[in-house]
Write a protein that holds these residues in place. Structure first.
Motif, short mmCIF file in Angstrom:
data_model
loop_
_atom_site.label_atom_id
_atom_site.label_comp_id
_atom_site.label_asym_id
_atom_site.label_seq_id
_atom_site.Cartn_x
_atom_site.Cartn_y
_atom_site.Cartn_z
N THR A 24 24.50 36.48 -2.40
CA THR A 24 24.08 37.82 -2.82
C THR A 24 24.79 38.24 -4.11
O THR A 24 24.66 39.37 -4.54
CB THR A 24 24.34 38.87 -1.72
OG1 THR A 24 25.73 39.18 -1.71
CG2 THR A 24 23.93 38.36 -0.36
N ARG A 25 25.57 37.34 -4.68
CA ARG A 25 26.37 37.64 -5.86
C ARG A 25 27.19 38.93 -5.71
O ARG A 25 27.27 39.74 -6.63
CB ARG A 25 25.47 37.78 -7.08
CG ARG A 25 24.82 36.46 -7.47
CD ARG A 25 24.00 36.67 -8.67
NE ARG A 25 23.32 35.46 -9.09
CZ ARG A 25 22.50 35.44 -10.13
NH1 ARG A 25 22.30 36.53 -10.84
NH2 ARG A 25 21.91 34.34 -10.48
N GLY A 26 27.71 39.11 -4.52
CA GLY A 26 28.56 40.26 -4.26
C GLY A 26 27.81 41.57 -4.08
O GLY A 26 28.42 42.63 -3.94
N GLN A 27 26.47 41.50 -4.11
CA GLN A 27 25.68 42.73 -3.96
C GLN A 27 25.88 43.33 -2.56
O GLN A 27 26.01 44.54 -2.41
CB GLN A 27 24.19 42.45 -4.17
CG GLN A 27 23.82 42.11 -5.58
CD GLN A 27 23.90 43.32 -6.48
OE1 GLN A 27 24.94 43.61 -7.07
NE2 GLN A 27 22.81 44.05 -6.58
N VAL A 28 25.84 42.45 -1.55
CA VAL A 28 26.07 42.91 -0.18
C VAL A 28 27.53 42.62 0.17
O VAL A 28 28.00 41.49 0.02
CB VAL A 28 25.13 42.20 0.82
CG1 VAL A 28 25.35 42.73 2.22
CG2 VAL A 28 23.68 42.39 0.40
N HIS A 29 28.24 43.65 0.60
CA HIS A 29 29.66 43.54 0.89
C HIS A 29 29.93 42.49 1.98
O HIS A 29 29.20 42.41 2.96
CB HIS A 29 30.13 44.91 1.38
CG HIS A 29 31.56 45.18 1.06
ND1 HIS A 29 32.58 44.56 1.75
CD2 HIS A 29 32.15 45.96 0.14
CE1 HIS A 29 33.73 44.98 1.26
NE2 HIS A 29 33.50 45.84 0.29
N SER B 104 28.46 36.37 0.85
CA SER B 104 28.38 37.53 -0.04
C SER B 104 28.47 37.11 -1.50
O SER B 104 27.68 37.53 -2.34
CB SER B 104 29.49 38.52 0.31
OG SER B 104 29.66 39.43 -0.74
N PHE C 28 23.84 50.45 3.09
CA PHE C 28 22.64 50.49 2.25
C PHE C 28 22.24 51.91 1.89
O PHE C 28 21.74 52.18 0.80
CB PHE C 28 21.48 49.79 2.98
CG PHE C 28 21.76 48.34 3.23
CD1 PHE C 28 21.64 47.42 2.20
CD2 PHE C 28 22.20 47.91 4.47
CE1 PHE C 28 21.94 46.08 2.42
CE2 PHE C 28 22.50 46.58 4.69
CZ PHE C 28 22.37 45.67 3.66
#
Lengths: 121, 254
Positions: free
Chosen positions: B37-42, B33, B186
Motif C-alpha cells: 500500500t506504499r504506507g497509505q494504509v497504516h 503496509s 478511513f
C-alpha cells in the motif's frame, strides 16, 4: 527502578477500577462506571505532581512507557480474540443495527466538535 | 516427536507464544503496509484487520466465543488481548497526555457520552422495529446492544428479555465494535479526527472501548488517551440509562 513505574501504573489502575466499581454499586448499575478513565486521571495527576519526593526518574518512567508502547500489540491481540464469527452470524438485523449506529455516531463527531470549540472562543 | 515437543513448549508458555505471534503479525502487517500500500494504509490498521480475520477463523473452527484464543496454541492471545492487559495499557497511554486538552473538552466530552448512548440506542431501536419487533423489552434490549455489547445483555437481563434477543443485542454490539476498529482510520480525515478535542468526542460517541482502542491505534496512537478516557464511561452510562429512562421512553411510544 523500572518496577516503581509498573507499580505506580498498577496502583492507578486498581484504584480507578475500584472507584468505578463502587460508583456502579452506588448508581445501581451492573457495570463498572469509568474505572479506567478514573485510573488515567489519577496517573496524570500523580505523574505531574511537582513535589520533589514524587518526581519520577527516567528509569521509573520506562516502566510506564513500556506498557504504553505495548498498547498497539495488545490491541492487535484483542482484535484476534473478538467474537467476530458470532457478530457476522447474528443475522442482518444485528449487522444493520451495528452499522447504522456507527454511521450515525461518526456523522455527529464534526457537529459536536464544532459546538465544543465555539464554546471556548 | 519434534512436533510434539514444539506443541508442548508453545502451549505451556502461552503468554510468551502470544508475544511472538503478535510480534510476527505486526511485522508482517507493516511489511504489507510498506510494500503493497506504499504506507497509505497504516501498519497497525492492517494488523488489527488481520487479527479480526483470524478471530473469525478461530470462531469458525472451534465454535467458541474468544476468536483465535480458543485454539489451544493461541490461548495466550486471549490473555494478552483480554480486558486486564487492554485496560493496563490504556491507562499507561495517559502518561504524558495533555491535561489542558482534557480540561478544555471535559464538558463537551461528557455531553458526547450521553448523546452517543442516546443516538446508538435510538438507531438500534428503529432498526429493531423495522425488522418487525414490537415488544418494548426486545426493542430496548436491541437498542442497548447497538450502544455496546455489554449494555445490551445487562439491559436485557434487567428487563427479563429472552436469550435470543439478548444474543442479537450482543451481535449488534460486536458488529459496532468491529466496524469502529476497521472504519476509523478511513473515516478519520473526513470527520476531522486528528486532535485531542475531537478524539474525546469520538470516544464519547462511539463508546465501545475495544472499538475505540483499536480504531485510534490504527489512526493515530497519540489520540488514544483522549478517546479512551470518554469511552470508558460510556458503558456505565449506557447501563444506567437503557434499562431505566430509555426503556420507559420506548414503552410510552410503543
Amino acid at each position: 527502578m523500572v518496577i516503581y513505574g509498573v507499580a505506580l501504573l498498577s496502583f492507578c489502575m486498581l484504584t480507578g477500577v475500584l472507584v468505578g466499581d463502587l460508583l456502579g454499586e452506588v448508581m445501581g448499575v451492573q457495570s463498572n462506571v469509568g474505572g479506567v478513565g478514573i485510573a488515567m486521571l489519577l496517573l496524570l495527576v500523580l505523574s505531574n505532581l511537582d513535589s520533589r519526593k514524587l518526581k519520577l526518574t527516567p528509569i521509573t518512567e520506562k516502566g510506564i512507557g513500556f506498557w504504553s508502547a505495548m498498547y498497539i500489540p495488545i490491541v492487535v491481540a484483542m482484535a484476534a480474540r473478538q467474537n467476530v464469527f458470532s457478530a457476522l452470524s447474528g443475522g442482518w438485523m444485528a449487522i444493520v443495527a451495528g452499522v447504522a449506529a456507527v454511521a450515525a455516531s461518526f456523522a455527529l463527531i464534526p457537529v459536536l466538535a464544532r459546538f465544543g470549540k465555539g464554546e471556548h472562543q | 516427536m519434534i512436533l510434539d515437543s514444539i506443541q508442548r513448549v508453545l502451549s505451556t508458555n502461552e503468554l510468551v507464544t502470544a508475544f511472538l505471534f503478535v510480534g510476527t503479525l505486526v511485522w508482517l502487517s507493516y511489511l504489507i503496509s510498506a510494500r503493497l500500500t506504499r504506507g497509505q494504509v497504516h501498519g497497525s490498521a492492517i494488523a488489527i484487520a488481520l487479527g479480526l480475520v483470524l478471530a473469525w477463523y478461530g470462531g469458525l473452527v472451534t465454535g467458541g466465543n474468544r476468536g483465535l484464543a480458543d485454539i489451544s496454541f493461541f490461548a495466550g492471545v486471549g490473555t494478552l488481548g483480554g480486558a486486564m492487559f487492554r485496560d493496563f495499557a490504556i491507562v499507561a497511554t495517559a502518561f504524558g497526555a495533555d491535561i489542558k486538552a482534557l480540561k478544555q473538552a471535559g464538558f463537551v466530552g461528557a455531553v458526547s457520552i450521553v448523546i452517543g448512548v442516546f443516538v446508538s440506542f435510538l438507531i438500534g431501536g428503529i432498526v429493531a422495529i423495522s425488522f418487525g419487533y414490537t415488544d418494548p423489552i426486545a426493542v430496548t434490549t436491541i437498542g442497548a446492544g447497538a450502544a455496546t455489547y455489554i449494555v445490551g445483555p445487562v439491559t436485557g437481563t434487567a428487563l427479563g428479555a429472552g436469550s435470543d434477543v439478548i444474543a442479537l443485542s450482543v451481535a449488534a454490539g460486536l458488529t459496532k465494535s468491529v466496524l469502529v476498529m476497521i472504519g476509523t482510520p478511513f473515516i478519520a480525515p473526513k470527520i476531522g479526527l486528528n486532535n485531542p478535542h475531537s478524539a474525546l468526542i469520538y470516544g464519547g460517541l462511539m463508546g465501545t472501548t475495544s472499538g475505540v482502542a483499536g480504531g485510534l491505534a490504527a489512526t493515530d496512537p497519540k489520540l488514544v488517551p483522549y478517546g479512551a478516557m470518554t469511552a470508558t464511561f460510556y458503558t456505565g452510562v449506557g447501563c444506567l440509562l437503557a434499562p431505566s429512562v430509555l426503556y420507559l421512553g420506548v414503552r410510552a411510544l410503543l
